[in-house]
Design a protein around this motif. Sequence first.
Motif, PDB file in Angstrom:
ATOM      1  N   ILE A   1      -6.404   2.402   8.091  1.00  0.00           N
ATOM      2  CA  ILE A   1      -5.233   1.779   7.699  1.00  0.00           C
ATOM      3  C   ILE A   1      -4.933   2.407   6.283  1.00  0.00           C
ATOM      4  O   ILE A   1      -3.665   2.439   5.902  1.00  0.00           O
ATOM      5  CB  ILE A   1      -4.976   0.311   7.834  1.00  0.00           C
TER       6      ILE A   1
ATOM      7  N   MET B   1      -5.989 -16.278   6.157  1.00  0.00           N
ATOM      8  CA  MET B   1      -6.233 -17.787   6.423  1.00  0.00           C
ATOM      9  C   MET B   1      -4.962 -18.226   6.994  1.00  0.00           C
ATOM     10  O   MET B   1      -3.932 -18.027   6.528  1.00  0.00           O
ATOM     11  CB  MET B   1      -7.006 -18.531   5.419  1.00  0.00           C
TER      12      MET B   1
ATOM     13  N   MET C   1       0.717  -1.211   0.108  1.00  0.00           N
ATOM     14  CA  MET C   1       0.118   0.114  -0.168  1.00  0.00           C
ATOM     15  C   MET C   1       0.960   1.119   0.007  1.00  0.00           C
ATOM     16  O   MET C   1       0.568   2.341  -0.605  1.00  0.00           O
ATOM     17  CB  MET C   1      -0.959   0.107   1.277  1.00  0.00           C
TER      18      MET C   1
ATOM     19  N   GLN D   1       0.386 -18.480   6.450  1.00  0.00           N
ATOM     20  CA  GLN D   1      -0.669 -17.684   6.205  1.00  0.00           C
ATOM     21  C   GLN D   1      -0.700 -17.375   4.820  1.00  0.00           C
ATOM     22  O   GLN D   1       0.240 -17.206   4.032  1.00  0.00           O
ATOM     23  CB  GLN D   1      -0.292 -16.402   6.861  1.00  0.00           C
TER      24      GLN D   1
ATOM     25  N   GLU E   1      -2.689 -13.969   3.108  1.00  0.00           N
ATOM     26  CA  GLU E   1      -3.329 -12.779   3.402  1.00  0.00           C
ATOM     27  C   GLU E   1      -3.815 -12.377   2.017  1.00  0.00           C
ATOM     28  O   GLU E   1      -2.990 -12.464   0.962  1.00  0.00           O
ATOM     29  CB  GLU E   1      -2.964 -12.033   4.261  1.00  0.00           C
TER      30      GLU E   1
HETATM   31  C1  2NL Z   1      -7.041 -14.568  10.536  1.00  0.00           C
HETATM   32  C2  2NL Z   1      -7.357 -13.048  10.248  1.00  0.00           C
HETATM   33  C3  2NL Z   1      -7.246 -11.334   8.736  1.00  0.00           C
HETATM   34  C4  2NL Z   1      -6.684  -9.378   7.421  1.00  0.00           C
HETATM   35  C5  2NL Z   1      -6.324 -10.527   8.108  1.00  0.00           C
HETATM   36  C6  2NL Z   1      -5.642  -7.194   6.817  1.00  0.00           C
HETATM   37  C7  2NL Z   1      -4.475  -6.827   6.075  1.00  0.00           C
HETATM   38  C8  2NL Z   1      -4.712  -5.300   5.852  1.00  0.00           C
HETATM   39  C9  2NL Z   1      -5.640  -4.711   6.086  1.00  0.00           C
HETATM   40  C10 2NL Z   1      -6.650  -5.075   6.469  1.00  0.00           C
HETATM   41 CL1  2NL Z   1      -3.023  -4.663   5.190  1.00  0.00          CL
HETATM   42  N1  2NL Z   1      -6.777  -6.499   6.764  1.00  0.00           N
HETATM   43  N2  2NL Z   1      -5.699  -8.641   6.885  1.00  0.00           N
HETATM   44  C11 2NL Z   1      -7.984  -8.903   7.715  1.00  0.00           C
HETATM   45  C12 2NL Z   1      -8.745  -9.701   8.264  1.00  0.00           C
HETATM   46  C13 2NL Z   1      -8.745 -11.030   9.060  1.00  0.00           C
HETATM   47  O1  2NL Z   1      -6.820 -12.468   9.108  1.00  0.00           O
HETATM   48  O2  2NL Z   1      -7.681 -15.062  11.206  1.00  0.00           O
HETATM   49  N3  2NL Z   1      -6.057 -14.990   9.995  1.00  0.00           N
HETATM   50  C14 2NL Z   1      -5.392 -16.177  10.200  1.00  0.00           C
END
Ligand code: 2NL
Length: 361
Positions: A310, A328, A197, A228, A230
């Motif tokens: 963010i 995830m 970003m 992970q 993402e």
């Molecule tokens: C989980 C939950 C999540 C995100 C990761 C994310 C990254 C940016 C901005 C907003 Cl840069 N969100 N990532 C968002 C929601 C959940 O992970 O349980 N992960 C194993």
Amino acid sequence: MSQLYLTFAAMEELVKKIEDYRKEINAFNVSGNDTAESFRIKYLGTKGLIKSVMTEIKNVPVENKKAFGQIINDLKLFAENKYEELKSAEENKRLGHHTGDVISDIDLTLPADKLPLGSRHPISLVRNKIVSIFQRLGFAVAEGPEIEDDWHNFTALNISENHPARDMQDTFYVSHPGGGADWMLRTHTSSVQVREMEKGKLPIRIICPGRVYRNETISARAHCFFHQVEGLYIAENVSFADLKQTLYFFVQEMFGDTVKIRFRPSYFPFTEPSAEMDISCLICGGKGCNVCKHTGWVEILGCGMAHPKILENCNIDSNKYSGFAFGMGIERITMLKYQIKDLRLFSENDLRFLKQFTSAV
Ligand code: 2NL
């Protein structure tokens, strides 16, 4: 009793005998019954000629013993060298090297020995599958460092100064040769997304697979490192409906098209609103079993709309742009896909476990 020593004439005869043996040994060649083995028996064997001259030493007068010992030893060394020569001469003969022809009892047309073939780690297989599904939707893979600073891992993501995730109990802090601010092993790959970003190129449509670290007690359900994926999509007019449809596509590709999804409200500091997504249980199809704890559903990921804060932290205009994000654990997806009950199996390198995952997912 007085010792009966050899007379001078007898000693002369013994020396002559030794000289004759040396000449014989020198002239010996492999042919017919004269083999390296027959040579060994005749000269070097326990009942061989060299043994027999050695037994004569006891009859040699004391003042001559040393000299005799030396010439007999020389003879023995000479015979041993000859024996090695004869053996390699025989081997060369056997392989046909002496004539330069290619007749040999080594069959060069035989197929080579099988090389043991390895297999991909189940985490790699599942990561590759996840990556390829999102690539088909236009997501690009982004990667970043595993050692991060406070800004990229926490502050930019709206994780406040006193958030428990920053605690020493959860995060591995490291000292950095450059000194300065707090350094740590990344606790999620969101830090990679922050870096993307900050580059200021929009829209953004990326997935970030990678290893992350958390200071947890190792058990069947937790480890100090895991993997992970993402995802982040930022553009104009991105909605929660886009998020749902994207994740629904992913689940259908990953687990098959009979699988259902549901969203439950949740909380993450970096998304608003936030949700957790469940899929209908793969084992019982939703009827209820041990895997889904009789609920018919299993949780597979967290997600939400990127928090405006963010976006602003990364100099993106949150009035113009919106986005969704999700995260995830690859281990979790892999355990569901293959019904693996213990997280520790992934890092023990037991080949009996690893060899089971040879085919593509
Ligand atoms: C989980 C939950 C999540 C995100 C990761 C994310 C990254 C940016 C901005 C907003 Cl840069 N969100 N990532 C968002 C929601 C959940 O992970 O349980 N992960 C194993």
